[in-house]
Design an enzyme around this catalytic site. Structure first.
Site, mmCIF file in Angstrom:
data_model
loop_
_atom_site.group_PDB
_atom_site.id
_atom_site.type_symbol
_atom_site.label_atom_id
_atom_site.label_comp_id
_atom_site.label_asym_id
_atom_site.label_seq_id
_atom_site.Cartn_x
_atom_site.Cartn_y
_atom_site.Cartn_z
ATOM 1 N N ARG A 58 92.027 41.454 7.525
ATOM 2 C CA ARG A 58 92.378 42.396 8.418
ATOM 3 C C ARG A 58 94.040 42.251 8.584
ATOM 4 N NH1 ARG A 58 91.281 41.655 13.074
ATOM 5 N NH2 ARG A 58 89.761 40.075 12.918
ATOM 6 N N TYR A 74 90.273 46.825 2.280
ATOM 7 C CA TYR A 74 89.665 45.776 2.753
ATOM 8 C C TYR A 74 88.736 46.093 4.156
ATOM 9 C CZ TYR A 74 88.314 41.850 5.485
ATOM 10 O OH TYR A 74 87.444 40.812 6.491
ATOM 11 N N LYS A 121 85.267 48.069 12.884
ATOM 12 C CA LYS A 121 86.318 47.627 13.951
ATOM 13 C C LYS A 121 86.883 49.254 14.493
ATOM 14 C CE LYS A 121 85.422 43.548 13.145
ATOM 15 N NZ LYS A 121 84.671 42.711 13.766
ATOM 16 N N HIS A 169 82.769 43.093 20.788
ATOM 17 C CA HIS A 169 82.667 42.416 19.828
ATOM 18 C C HIS A 169 81.515 41.353 19.928
ATOM 19 C CE1 HIS A 169 85.214 39.984 16.419
ATOM 20 N NE2 HIS A 169 84.248 40.736 16.046
ATOM 21 N N SER A 174 86.376 36.812 15.325
ATOM 22 C CA SER A 174 86.149 36.829 13.994
ATOM 23 C C SER A 174 85.984 35.437 13.312
ATOM 24 C CB SER A 174 87.061 37.600 13.140
ATOM 25 O OG SER A 174 87.089 38.782 13.499
ATOM 26 N N CYS A 197 83.901 32.768 13.668
ATOM 27 C CA CYS A 197 83.573 31.594 14.406
ATOM 28 C C CYS A 197 82.329 31.548 14.729
ATOM 29 C CB CYS A 197 84.393 32.053 15.907
ATOM 30 S SG CYS A 197 85.978 31.600 16.065
ATOM 31 N N ASP A 248 77.945 41.461 14.928
ATOM 32 C CA ASP A 248 79.344 41.755 15.288
ATOM 33 C C ASP A 248 79.551 42.687 16.284
ATOM 34 O OD1 ASP A 248 81.919 41.205 14.301
ATOM 35 O OD2 ASP A 248 82.028 43.238 13.462
ATOM 36 N N ARG A 277 83.389 37.899 1.816
ATOM 37 C CA ARG A 277 82.332 38.422 2.503
ATOM 38 C C ARG A 277 81.189 38.813 1.599
ATOM 39 N NH1 ARG A 277 83.731 39.145 8.338
ATOM 40 N NH2 ARG A 277 85.512 38.284 8.444
HETATM 41 O O1 SAT Z 1 87.229 43.220 10.787
HETATM 42 S S1 SAT Z 1 86.422 42.867 9.425
HETATM 43 O O2 SAT Z 1 85.234 43.650 9.643
HETATM 44 O O3 SAT Z 1 86.839 43.060 8.439
HETATM 45 C C1 SAT Z 1 85.708 41.326 9.831
HETATM 46 C C2 SAT Z 1 86.155 40.718 11.051
HETATM 47 O O4 SAT Z 1 87.563 40.207 11.377
HETATM 48 O O5 SAT Z 1 85.237 40.485 12.096
HETATM 49 MN MN MN Z 2 84.137 40.823 13.801
#
Ligand code: SAT
Ligand code: MN
Length: 580
Positions: free
Chosen positions: A66, A194, A203, A223, A245, A247, A272, A361
């Site tokens: 991102r 991406y 997101k 999140h 993200s 973690c 997520d 990923r």
């Molecule tokens: O934003 S993504 O879906 O690419 C992954 C993340 O940062 O949690």
């Molecule tokens: Mn995330």
């Protein structure tokens, strides 16, 4: 013409594609897309026996994470985006960004991707429609959402969908923008293929736009992972956890209970995003709006996440993984590297540096997860007993502490700090304030977001308890003190015992920390000094954190709820009180 057809028709005139395909989400359609991508090199087929149904995608080397500095909130007033977001005036977006879509799909196919976030038919689900020229995005959206025919059926003739306009453009970061219109509930994304930049259901919709909707409608878009914990005798608790993200959300959501034989079971509902709302019973109820997992590969291994490893053994899209010459995907942490390997850019790997990209990923259907809960698609969701906030802190934060009440829990979430990771471009390992792990994902003024959290607490007669965890404390030699992964169950069990009013805790200035005897340390091999380190609250270190928190809070000016400022003052006073 239906409203969705009208919108697509208008966009076609700007984008000027060669072809328009309305995606139905079928197997046959997916097979056609995959065939095309194999032919043009967008995908590579992986090993037929060792990775059946799996494909590798190598993204452009400048398009691997991102890009938060290119992500904007286009609210009419700058103050409504707040100090933590990049703001762009809507007219500026029309003048600067929209022209990048002009003719952007000449020679390309425009895919119309209708999708539902949330279980099909659930009153809490929402429809989005993404226009994209990336077949990789289409294939990924098919895994990550309920995509195709069923989404169009759910929408019917309603105008109530979130339009998302996406084009790869020329993939240049100089012409890359991810723009959100929280008032119009629309998304424009150009110049990136991406994940979080391009899979607009994730997101962009399920956090940034949904967050603004949730504020107006009295619910929350967070999140957070969602997991299910079953105790011996069958009592079940649901836990939601917010971590930045990369973690360990996915690993925690798929934790394998080391005490399975004794009746402690852990199951997965999401890794997520959670949509949370107050139920008629005064509890907070959660659904996972996604249908798949877009998880970080490095660190997914037999010890850290065996369920995840099994889950991605077939029918998975790998992005920026390394691969053996015969097509077996590999990443750091999977197991020892094979003798011969191509790195994530397809170059022979010489053993120096990382073979897989640190933000490589997997994209896989949730139904492939061996630990998936039978309730993961429950249209009503599940009631949450506890909320976890967690950062990555080498120092400072103890293994776990509990907030004193909801308002204090909001303060704990709002003051979270975490070291940055490879999930976003930029420096890795620097501590930044990341309230509720939402810093990059809050679609409006974060001061208002804090106020919304406080208000939600008032609408819950049986709110979840709120905890903070830190698995990442390191010793003088820089090694993690806590073993983590499956052993995190021990911390979850302390939390559930707290919820039931049974486990012991000690008051400290930051909240309630377990007494040493309240955590089960058996068999961990941790000495007294290590246990003490994990549970200690260093007043001096915390006092040094206060000015940083204050500086962060000051950025919100008037929009910071008074309650949070008061809590900070109380913390400061507590920390400087001399122990008697
Ligand atoms: O934003 S993504 O879906 O690419 C992954 C993340 O940062 O949690
Ligand atoms: Mn995330």
């Amino acid at each position: 013409m239906k409203p969705v057809e009208q919108w697509v028709f208008e966009m076609e005139r700007t984008l000027r594609p060669d072809r328009v395909v309305w995606c139905d989400g079928s197997e046959a359609e997916n097979a056609r897309l995959v065939e095309g991508m194999l032919a043009d090199g967008t995908l590579h087929r992986l090993h037929a026996q060792q990775a059946p149904g799996c494909y590798l995608h190598r993204s452009h080397p400048s398009d691997v994470a991102r890009t938060e500095h290119l992500t904007f909130i286009a609210s009419r007033n700058r103050a409504d985006a707040g100090p933590t977001n990049n703001w762009m005036a809507p007219h500026e977006a029309r003048e600067r960004v929209f022209p990048l879509f002009d003719g952007a799909m000449k020679g390309r196919t425009l895919y119309v991707v209708p999708y539902v976030m949330g279980p099909l038919g659930s009153p809490f689900s929402k429809v989005g429609v993404e226009i994209t020229d990336s077949p990789y995005v289409v294939a990924s959206m098919r895994v990550m959402t309920r995509m195709g025919r069923s989404a169009l059926d759910q929408l019917g003739t309603s105008p109530d969908f979130v339009p998302g306009l996406h084009s790869l453009g020329d993939l240049s970061p100089d012409r890359r923008f991810i723009v959100h219109f929280p008032e119009e509930r629309a998304i424009w994304s150009v110049g990136s293929g991406y994940g979080g930049n391009a899979l607009l259901g994730k997101k962009c919709f399920a956090l940034r736009i949904a967050g603004a909707l949730a504020r107006d409608q009295g619910w929350m878009a967070e999140h957070m992972l969602i997991l299910e914990l079953e105790l011996p005798g069958g009592e079940v608790h649901y836990v939601a956890g917010a971590f930045p993200s990369a973690c360990g959300k996915t690993n925690l959501a798929m934790l394998v209970s080391p005490l399975e034989a004794q009746g402690y079971k852990v199951r997965t509902l999401g890794d997520d995003i959670a949509w949370l709302r107050p139920g008629a019973d005064g509890r907070l109820w959660a659904v996972n709006p996604e249908a798949g997992f877009f998880g970080v590969l490095p660190g997914t291994g037999p010890r850290t996440n065996p369920s995840g490893l099994a889950m991605i053994s077939s029918d998975t899209i790998f992005t920026n993984a390394a691969v053996t010459p015969d097509g077996v995907p590999w990443w750091e942490g999977k197991h020892d590297p094979p003798a011969e390997l191509l790195d994530w850019q397809g170059r022979p790997w010489d053993g120096a540096g990382k073979a897989a990209h640190p933000n490589s990923r997997f994209t896989v259907s949730a139904s492939r997860c061996p630990s998936i809960s039978p309730r993961w698609q429950d249209p009503q969701g599940v009631p949450i007993s506890a909320i976890l906030f967690g950062g990555r802190r080498a120092r400072l934060a103890p293994l776990v502490f509990e907030s004193r009440d909801w308002e204090h829990g909001v303060f704990v979430g709002a003051t979270m700090g975490s070291e940055t990771t490879a999930a976003a471009t930029g420096q890795v390992g620097v501590v930044r304030r990341d309230p509720m792990a939402m810093l990059p994902f809050c679609g409006y003024n974060m001061g208002d977001y804090f106020a919304h959290w406080l208000g939600m607490g008032r609408s819950l007669s049986r709110p979840p308890a709120i905890f903070h965890v830190n698995w990442f404390r390191t010793d003088a030699r820089g090694r993690f003190v806590w073993p983590g992964f499956g052993e995190n169950l021990r911390v979850l069990l302390w939390m559930i015992e707290r919820v039931k009013g049974r486990a012991a805790a000690e008051e400290t200035p930051i909240g309630l920390v377990p007494t040493e005897g309240a955590i089960n340390w058996d068999g961990l091999g941790l000495g007294a000094a290590e246990r003490q380190m994990l549970l200690s609250v260093d007043r001096g270190e915390w006092a040094a954190e206060v000015p940083e928190i204050r500086a962060f809070f000051d950025r919100f000016g008037e929009r910071l709820p008074d309650a949070l400022g008061l809590r900070l003052r109380a913390l400061e006073q507590d920390l400087t009180k001399v122990a008697v």
